[in-house]
Design a protein around this motif. Structure first.
Motif, PDB file in Angstrom:
ATOM      1  N   LEU B 296      54.325 -28.009  30.525  1.00  0.00           N
ATOM      2  CA  LEU B 296      54.308 -26.827  31.369  1.00  0.00           C
ATOM      3  C   LEU B 296      53.209 -25.876  30.898  1.00  0.00           C
ATOM      4  O   LEU B 296      52.420 -25.362  31.700  1.00  0.00           O
ATOM      5  N   ARG B 297      53.142 -25.678  29.592  1.00  0.00           N
ATOM      6  CA  ARG B 297      52.136 -24.769  29.058  1.00  0.00           C
ATOM      7  C   ARG B 297      50.721 -25.285  29.263  1.00  0.00           C
ATOM      8  O   ARG B 297      49.788 -24.496  29.404  1.00  0.00           O
ATOM      9  N   MET B 298      50.578 -26.596  29.266  1.00  0.00           N
ATOM     10  CA  MET B 298      49.253 -27.140  29.545  1.00  0.00           C
ATOM     11  C   MET B 298      48.837 -26.820  30.985  1.00  0.00           C
ATOM     12  O   MET B 298      47.689 -26.480  31.262  1.00  0.00           O
ATOM     13  N   GLY B 299      49.806 -26.926  31.888  1.00  0.00           N
ATOM     14  CA  GLY B 299      49.531 -26.568  33.274  1.00  0.00           C
ATOM     15  C   GLY B 299      49.189 -25.090  33.409  1.00  0.00           C
ATOM     16  O   GLY B 299      48.207 -24.718  34.041  1.00  0.00           O
ATOM     17  N   ILE B 300      50.008 -24.275  32.781  1.00  0.00           N
ATOM     18  CA  ILE B 300      49.785 -22.831  32.846  1.00  0.00           C
ATOM     19  C   ILE B 300      48.414 -22.476  32.274  1.00  0.00           C
ATOM     20  O   ILE B 300      47.631 -21.734  32.883  1.00  0.00           O
ATOM     21  N   ALA B 301      48.115 -23.067  31.108  1.00  0.00           N
ATOM     22  CA  ALA B 301      46.843 -22.752  30.454  1.00  0.00           C
ATOM     23  C   ALA B 301      45.658 -23.181  31.311  1.00  0.00           C
ATOM     24  O   ALA B 301      44.657 -22.458  31.412  1.00  0.00           O
ATOM     25  N   SER B 302      45.751 -24.336  31.934  1.00  0.00           N
ATOM     26  CA  SER B 302      44.598 -24.779  32.723  1.00  0.00           C
ATOM     27  C   SER B 302      44.424 -23.891  33.951  1.00  0.00           C
ATOM     28  O   SER B 302      43.298 -23.569  34.338  1.00  0.00           O
ATOM     29  N   ALA B 303      45.522 -23.461  34.525  1.00  0.00           N
ATOM     30  CA  ALA B 303      45.422 -22.556  35.666  1.00  0.00           C
ATOM     31  C   ALA B 303      44.821 -21.213  35.234  1.00  0.00           C
ATOM     32  O   ALA B 303      43.935 -20.668  35.903  1.00  0.00           O
ATOM     33  N   GLU B 304      45.282 -20.721  34.104  1.00  0.00           N
ATOM     34  CA  GLU B 304      44.764 -19.430  33.633  1.00  0.00           C
ATOM     35  C   GLU B 304      43.280 -19.523  33.293  1.00  0.00           C
ATOM     36  O   GLU B 304      42.494 -18.626  33.599  1.00  0.00           O
ATOM     37  N   LEU B 305      42.919 -20.634  32.688  1.00  0.00           N
ATOM     38  CA  LEU B 305      41.522 -20.848  32.325  1.00  0.00           C
ATOM     39  C   LEU B 305      40.654 -20.873  33.586  1.00  0.00           C
ATOM     40  O   LEU B 305      39.581 -20.262  33.643  1.00  0.00           O
ATOM     41  N   LEU B 306      41.141 -21.552  34.591  1.00  0.00           N
ATOM     42  CA  LEU B 306      40.369 -21.646  35.829  1.00  0.00           C
ATOM     43  C   LEU B 306      40.229 -20.275  36.477  1.00  0.00           C
ATOM     44  O   LEU B 306      39.143 -19.899  36.927  1.00  0.00           O
ATOM     45  N   ILE B 307      41.306 -19.530  36.510  1.00  0.00           N
ATOM     46  CA  ILE B 307      41.260 -18.204  37.114  1.00  0.00           C
ATOM     47  C   ILE B 307      40.255 -17.317  36.369  1.00  0.00           C
ATOM     48  O   ILE B 307      39.477 -16.588  36.994  1.00  0.00           O
ATOM     49  N   GLU B 308      40.270 -17.427  35.057  1.00  0.00           N
ATOM     50  CA  GLU B 308      39.310 -16.696  34.238  1.00  0.00           C
ATOM     51  C   GLU B 308      37.874 -17.048  34.657  1.00  0.00           C
ATOM     52  O   GLU B 308      37.026 -16.181  34.867  1.00  0.00           O
ATOM     53  N   LEU B 309      37.645 -18.333  34.803  1.00  0.00           N
ATOM     54  CA  LEU B 309      36.334 -18.831  35.232  1.00  0.00           C
ATOM     55  C   LEU B 309      35.938 -18.232  36.584  1.00  0.00           C
ATOM     56  O   LEU B 309      34.813 -17.777  36.783  1.00  0.00           O
ATOM     57  N   LEU B 310      36.896 -18.214  37.506  1.00  0.00           N
ATOM     58  CA  LEU B 310      36.621 -17.734  38.856  1.00  0.00           C
ATOM     59  C   LEU B 310      36.306 -16.249  38.828  1.00  0.00           C
ATOM     60  O   LEU B 310      35.389 -15.782  39.508  1.00  0.00           O
ATOM     61  N   GLU B 311      37.077 -15.534  38.027  1.00  0.00           N
ATOM     62  CA  GLU B 311      36.880 -14.090  38.012  1.00  0.00           C
ATOM     63  C   GLU B 311      35.577 -13.702  37.323  1.00  0.00           C
ATOM     64  O   GLU B 311      34.893 -12.788  37.771  1.00  0.00           O
ATOM     65  N   SER B 312      35.242 -14.409  36.258  1.00  0.00           N
ATOM     66  CA  SER B 312      33.988 -14.078  35.573  1.00  0.00           C
ATOM     67  C   SER B 312      32.818 -14.345  36.517  1.00  0.00           C
ATOM     68  O   SER B 312      31.830 -13.640  36.532  1.00  0.00           O
ATOM     69  N   ARG B 313      32.969 -15.337  37.327  1.00  0.00           N
ATOM     70  CA  ARG B 313      31.924 -15.686  38.280  1.00  0.00           C
ATOM     71  C   ARG B 313      31.726 -14.597  39.332  1.00  0.00           C
ATOM     72  O   ARG B 313      30.615 -14.332  39.781  1.00  0.00           O
ATOM     73  N   GLN B 314      32.830 -13.983  39.718  1.00  0.00           N
ATOM     74  CA  GLN B 314      32.775 -12.884  40.683  1.00  0.00           C
ATOM     75  C   GLN B 314      31.958 -11.721  40.142  1.00  0.00           C
ATOM     76  O   GLN B 314      31.175 -11.104  40.849  1.00  0.00           O
ATOM     77  N   GLU B 315      32.203 -11.449  38.871  1.00  0.00           N
ATOM     78  CA  GLU B 315      31.625 -10.246  38.300  1.00  0.00           C
ATOM     79  C   GLU B 315      30.144 -10.382  37.959  1.00  0.00           C
ATOM     80  O   GLU B 315      29.376  -9.439  38.060  1.00  0.00           O
ATOM     81  N   GLU B 316      29.794 -11.581  37.550  1.00  0.00           N
ATOM     82  CA  GLU B 316      28.438 -11.750  37.057  1.00  0.00           C
ATOM     83  C   GLU B 316      27.437 -11.960  38.183  1.00  0.00           C
ATOM     84  O   GLU B 316      27.759 -12.470  39.235  1.00  0.00           O
ATOM     85  N   THR B 317      26.213 -11.581  37.925  1.00  0.00           N
ATOM     86  CA  THR B 317      25.155 -11.912  38.864  1.00  0.00           C
ATOM     87  C   THR B 317      24.726 -13.336  38.548  1.00  0.00           C
ATOM     88  O   THR B 317      25.100 -13.914  37.542  1.00  0.00           O
ATOM     89  N   GLU B 318      23.919 -13.852  39.427  1.00  0.00           N
ATOM     90  CA  GLU B 318      23.520 -15.244  39.297  1.00  0.00           C
ATOM     91  C   GLU B 318      22.849 -15.525  37.951  1.00  0.00           C
ATOM     92  O   GLU B 318      23.072 -16.543  37.320  1.00  0.00           O
ATOM     93  N   GLU B 319      22.024 -14.620  37.558  1.00  0.00           N
ATOM     94  CA  GLU B 319      21.261 -14.786  36.310  1.00  0.00           C
ATOM     95  C   GLU B 319      22.156 -14.980  35.098  1.00  0.00           C
ATOM     96  O   GLU B 319      21.962 -15.881  34.303  1.00  0.00           O
ATOM     97  N   GLU B 320      23.133 -14.113  35.012  1.00  0.00           N
ATOM     98  CA  GLU B 320      23.803 -13.999  33.730  1.00  0.00           C
ATOM     99  C   GLU B 320      25.098 -14.808  33.595  1.00  0.00           C
ATOM    100  O   GLU B 320      25.899 -14.560  32.720  1.00  0.00           O
TER     101      GLU B 320
END
Lengths: 340, 340
Positions: B296-320
């Motif tokens: 269960l925690r592996m599932g939770i962690a992978s989902a959280e990791l992905l969400i983190e990835l998605l959100e960081s992508r929102q914030e950053e400009t293409e360059e950075e």
DNA sequence: CTGAAAGCGCTTACAG
DNA sequence: CTGAAAGCGCTTACAG
């Protein structure tokens, strides 16, 4: 971030109109074979992948199906979902899976979300006693199939096990032990399957000349722990030999644990049956006597039924939508192994 | 079929512009509190549900996550998926589940379909040895997290069990029996987890002064039947006492079946360990010694990791965009019960 | 057989 | 603070 290839890019690349490209890709008859081949080759060459979001938006319909069940990690539903996924996949549909955990509010929220996603249809195991979801789906005009439970016996479209028969077969089998007590560890009383199992249990008792006593039925068992605890309580007040039928293999495993802890033997002291035939248990000692439910086939059947519904809807005009409810009731199979 | 309420209908109903309604519903700061309340109240009154397809189309991004695993009905993945679903659900994402059955072509096809659906991200257990899916996801610029296996140890973002350690712990434990033979029923050799388990197994043998013999390792076991058949073959050529470690509880259950069939006893004749700690087995006799994997925690962690990835992508400009790969390696836990 | 144009329901940059 | 207008990528009814 490189741009994704669009229809427009293909059109420009080939010097034809967007309309023509669209027609080629969608196998429209209204186009010359030569052009079509040209376009298809080019699309393949540049690995064009149509934007389904745009397509769905334009067509006002998606190829998305909502699957709302209590818990995808319950081995029963896991198999049902697998059957659904494989069937829908072949027909170009995709599955959005949602776990309601028997929580009515959550389920209602999910239906709303699915409405927002504009899903083509929904496959649902309604949370215990929840009539609202079904109403909502009707209101939203979303085709749906219920699986494993129904709300309105005659009005819904559903795929279920013949629960009455399953319980009847199990109880008849247990009656043959000649003990005067057959306990029944049942599921949530608001659910059609639990109600029908109770009916089958009663029918068997009656036929065998046993009297029905309500204190032999324990309602509300949902998992191993419930099976274990309920069995412990029964053992405190009752001396074997007796029989036990369980709503699920899960509950049965818990009950067996309690029975063995007290040093009793199956089937000699306690004859016990499960229900569902969870795969892994056929390898485990004592090998559980159970009812084989065609979980995969229930999934497949509900997906096929839904697809049928969707396709008939495409063909018919608004007037002539025939509100044919379909009920698929699957045959249970008694698998006698070692616990009874 | 009644028409669905649109933004336009709300606007007309209230005599304001579509823009204003949209702003109110999306909590835009640029709107008066009074107007906003008016609009929200009205939207609730008429049960307005925003069309997510239109929204996704306009925004060029969806809240859909693809989950591509071998089989959702495998109890291991079933738990992982549950963790994923619950986590994503909280964050407003939805799960599209696809079963690849370790079929590379199917997996590649699914990735293409997910591209077409314009999913926000993908959680993937790559089919044995399939590097292509990972390449495709990179090409398509779809954020992804691998779960339970990786392809490139240093380059992917993934959540796995510390497989080396798990196998090491198990093998050390079995070494303590002092038998000279520890068989290992391993999974598909192309998979990182199987490779790391083999490494952990070898490390333990070495430390304990046992020599490694390749014929004590059986590769390619995937299910109960494989476990059963492999164990049968081992028993034909080898006399207990010896030890067996199994890649999964599934395989272990099959192996136990073969061992008991020959009249041998666990752990006296054969000491055996599984891996995964499939819930239902803790209730079953003989209670399986196994490695507890936090599914269960592996599932939770992978989902959280992905969400983190998605959100960081929102914030950053293409360059950075910082290409920070993250690796989460979960601690295994040896659960000693009755089979060793 | 080919293509120009409208429009699916939203969001957003921009003008006022 | 409010709103007019453009546009996301397709499909489809229609004209030629």
């Amino acid at each position: 971030m490189k741009r994704v290839t669009r229809l427009k890019d293909l059109a420009e690349g080939l010097g034809v109109s967007i309309t023509t490209v669209s027609k080629a890709l969608n196998d429209h008859p209204d186009i010359s074979a030569k052009r079509k081949k040209e376009i298809l080759d080019y699309a393949k060459e540049v690995n064009y992948i149509p934007n389904q979001v745009a397509r769905s938006f334009r067509q006002q319909r998606t190829k998305m199906i909502g699957i709302v069940i209590s818990d995808n990690s319950n081995p029963f539903y896991a198999r049902v979902i697998r059957g659904i996924e494989e069937t829908l996949s072949v027909h170009g549909y995709h599955c959005v899976v949602m776990n309601s955990h028997e929580d009515v509010d959550k389920e209602i929220q999910f239906i709303g979300e699915l409405r927002g996603l504009n899903v083509a249809g929904v496959i649902l195991t309604p949370a215990s006693g929840n009539k609202k979801s079904r109403e909502l789906l009707k209101n939203y005009d979303i085709p749906y199939v219920l699986v494993n439970r129904y709300i309105e016996r005659d009005e819904d479209t559903y795929v279920v096990l013949d629960d009455e028969q399953a319980a009847y077969m199990t109880a008849r089998h247990l009656c043959s032990y000649g003990n005067d007590k057959i306990f029944f560890l049942n599921f949530l009383p608001g659910v059609s399957s639990a109600q029908n199992r109770l009916a089958g249990y009663k029918r068997a008792l009656k036929e065998c000349g046993f009297s029905y006593e309500s204190n032999m039925v324990v309602s509300g068992c949902t998992n191993q722990t419930d099976g274990y605890e309920s069995m412990k309580r029964i053992l405190e007040k009752n001396k074997p030999p007796f029989c036990v039928m369980c709503y699920s293999d899960y509950i049965a495993i818990g009950a067996i644990c309690a029975i063995q802890e007290r040093g009793f033997h199956l089937p000699h002291d306690v004859a016990l049956c499960g229900n569902d035939d969870i795969g892994i248990l056929s390898f485990v000692k004592p090998r559980l006597t159970t009812i084989g439910a065609p979980k995969l086939r229930m999934g497949i059947a509900s997906a096929e039924l839904l697809i049928e519904l969707l396709e008939s809807r495409q063909e018919e005009t608004e007037e002539e939508i025939k509100k044919e409810e379909k009920h698929i009731v699957m045959k249970p199979e008694l698998i006698i192994r070692e616990t009874s």
